[in-house]
Structures are given as structure tokens and as C-alpha cells.
Write an enzyme that holds these catalytic residues in place. Structure first.
Site, short mmCIF file in Angstrom:
data_model
loop_
_atom_site.label_atom_id
_atom_site.label_comp_id
_atom_site.label_asym_id
_atom_site.label_seq_id
_atom_site.Cartn_x
_atom_site.Cartn_y
_atom_site.Cartn_z
NE ARG A 228 135.14 111.73 107.01
CZ ARG A 228 133.99 111.69 106.37
NH1 ARG A 228 133.58 110.56 105.80
NH2 ARG A 228 133.21 112.77 106.30
CD GLU A 256 140.12 109.65 101.73
OE1 GLU A 256 139.26 110.51 101.43
OE2 GLU A 256 139.89 108.65 102.44
CG HIS A 275 136.16 109.75 100.46
ND1 HIS A 275 136.81 110.40 101.48
CD2 HIS A 275 134.84 109.72 100.82
CE1 HIS A 275 135.95 110.75 102.41
NE2 HIS A 275 134.74 110.36 102.04
#
Length: 317
Positions: A228, A256, A275
Site C-alpha cells: 500500500r 493515490e 495499482h
């Protein structure tokens, strides 16, 4: 009264769902498919903003199971205090390992072999030769040795790496060798040519890859983050990238999505993917198999798989 199950995949598209529950399709739309108070088994919509998946939870007073379709649970954790006691939170262990491990090897190989430079050179019509680092004979450190970390090692083995070191929250042994505790990172980092981060995001891993962590990495090492974004201190990483001492490949970033103009886009030696570790063609059939298995267990009152915590207990909210 029938039990409501909320699914982010149309139930008619999932073969083998057990009979009995009242299946409701909801994938984050503004209108709920039914009263959330009647939902006993909620599957959180996949790859939606956390606020979307959390929105019905405060009203789910009869909830028994909260099932994510991701390996991480950080996107639902803020809503756990609103849930009644006894709710079992389950993750999607077994769904994303192959896809995430594939992407990890893609990022490692692309970064070492200079694939982004080749693509840019192709756009210019330029033949860009020269020597590049190989993955063979490199020392690799995997930080976060759960099911995804293990799957990454499975795929590293054929590339003839010199050594794989493994780090997790606490020490243990595996068939392939020891798993070191996080406390041993300062001794392990200087030996690693490639450092792969695949930890969950929690209180102990938030900002784990900070200036001190990066300073322990050897000159010229590659950092790969498939965990993450907030596991890595972006400011500290940028300083190392801009100095040219380290390179990085990031499938996740903080912030993000990475906004236009962010310095990570143009930092030297960094490869960014948006991602995409989990969402591949392997996702849907594996997710559907997991849901069928979990719902069969739920209907038959058998133990569920992948229970991370139960609300109202020592390890829950």
C-alpha cells in the site's frame, strides 16, 4: 425470513451459489438494492473508493460477515466500530497471489533491464543498446512474507537469484528457510539488491519504509512496493531517487491516485504502475470460487475461511 447477501457481482453470473439466501447485487451505486438492516453477509465492492464500500455499514445492524475481495482490509477498518459485535471480517486470501506476484516480477525485471527506457527510445525511433543489470545472482529481500510474499518467492526461484531473505512481523521457519522479524531489517537491508514490500497496511507498517529504512539500503538497490502506498514515506523516497542512489518500482503510491504534476511521475529511476496488481483476468474466477465456498460455509454454519478478526473481541473493534 430470508437472509440477505449483498454481492458486487451479479448473482446469476456466479455458478454454484447455495440456495437459501436472498442475493442482492450492489457494486457501489447510489441506491441500495434493499434495506441494509436486512443484510447478513456483505461483500464489499472491489476497487471502489473506501467511502463507497463503507457507506452501508453503519446501517447493517444484522450483519454477520463482512467479506472483502482484496487481500488488504484497510479500506473497511475505519467502519468497524460502527458494526455490531460478532461480525467476522474475512479477506480474499487466495484470490490475488498469482496476479500480484506476476506484476511484482514484471516490475523487477522491467526496472532492472531498463524496459521503460526502451519504450521511450522506441517512441523516438532510437536504438538504445548497452549493458543492464540482470535479476540472476541478485540478493532479494521480501518484506511482508504472507501468502503474496510466498507467491513472489515461488516466481523468483526460476530466475536464479543468489538469495531470498524473508521478513514478517515475527520470526518463524518455512520449508524454504527462516522468516526474520522486522527488528532485523537494519542488518538485512544492506545486503539486498532488490527489496520487495508486500506487507499489509496497519499501525506497525504505516511509514515503515522511511528515511532510516532507505538509508540502510545499498547504493543502486531497487525498491518495489506492491503493498500500500502509505507503507512508504514518499518524501524520503523522492530524496533517494533524486540523488540517484536508489531506484524504485511502485504499483501503489501515497497519494493515490498519483495526481498530475506530482514529482514521483518525473523522478529519475522510478517506474509507476497504477495499482494493477490484483485486477487481471485471474481475479473474477478466483473471486467467484471464494464467494461460493464462503457462502456454502455460511449457509451450512461451517467455519469460514480467511477470518481476520471478529468485532467485539480482543482482536476486533
Amino acid at each position: 425470513m430470508s437472509t440477505d447477501v449483498w454481492l458486487p457481482i451479479p448473482p446469476e453470473e456466479i455458478a454454484g451459489l447455495p440456495q437459501g439466501p436472498n442475493y442482492r447485487f450492489w457494486n457501489g451505486e447510489e441506491d441500495f438494492p434493499a434495506d441494509p438492516a436486512d443484510c447478513a453477509f456483505y461483500v464489499v465492492p472491489y476497487m471502489k473508493p473506501p467511502a463507497v464500500g463503507q457507506r452501508p455499514l453503519p446501517a447493517m445492524s444484522a450483519l454477520e460477515v463482512l467479506q472483502t475481495l482484496s487481500a488488504g482490509i484497510d479500506h473497511v477498518e475505519p467502519a468497524l466500530p460502527s458494526l455490531p459485535p460478532g461480525v467476522r471480517l474475512c479477506n480474499a486470501r487466495g484470490v490475488h497471489e498469482a496476479s500480484t506476484a506476476e506484476l511484482t516480477l514484471t516490475l523487477v525485471l522491467a526496472s532492472l533491464r531498463g524496459v521503460p527506457d526502451f519504450v521511450r527510445a522506441q517512441d523516438r525511433g532510437e536504438w538504445l543498446g548497452g549493458f543492464r543489470p540482470a535479476l540472476a545472482d541478485k540478493n532479494v529481500l521480501i518484506v511482508g512474507y504472507g501468502s503474496i510474499g510466498s507467491a513472489i518467492e515461488d516466481r523468483l526461484v526460476p530466475f536464479e537469484v543468489a538469495r531470498v531473505a524473508r521478513v514478517a512481523r515475527s520470526w518463524r521457519t518455512t520449508a524454504r528457510g527462516p522468516v526474520h522479524p522486522i527488528a532485523e531489517l537494519p542488518a538485512l537491508l544492506p545486503e539486498a539488491d532488490v527489496v520487495i514490500v508486500s506487507t499489509p497496511l496497519n499501525e506497525t507498517t504505516l511509514g515503515l519504509v522511511d528515511a532510516e529504512f532507505l538509508a540502510h539500503m545499498k547504493d543502486g538497490a531497487l525498491l518495489v512496493n506492491v503493498a500500500r502506498g502509505p507503507v512508504v514515506d514518499t518524501k524520503a523516497l523522492l530524496a533517494e531517487l533524486e540523488s540517484g542512489r536508489l531506484t524504485a518500482a511502485l504499483d501503489v503510491t501515497d497519494p493515490e491516485p498519483l495526481p498530475p504534476g506530482h514529482p514521483l511521475w518525473s523522478a529519475p529511476g522510478v517506474l509507476v504502475s497504477p495499482h494493477v496488481g490484483g485486477p487481471t483476468s485471474a481475479f473474477l474466477p478466483r473471486a467467484e470460487r471464494l464467494l461460493v465456498d464462503q457462502l456454502e460455509r455460511f449457509v451450512n454454519r461451517q467455519p469460514l475461511r480467511n477470518v481476520i478478526l471478529t468485532t467485539g473481541t480482543a482482536n476486533g473493534s
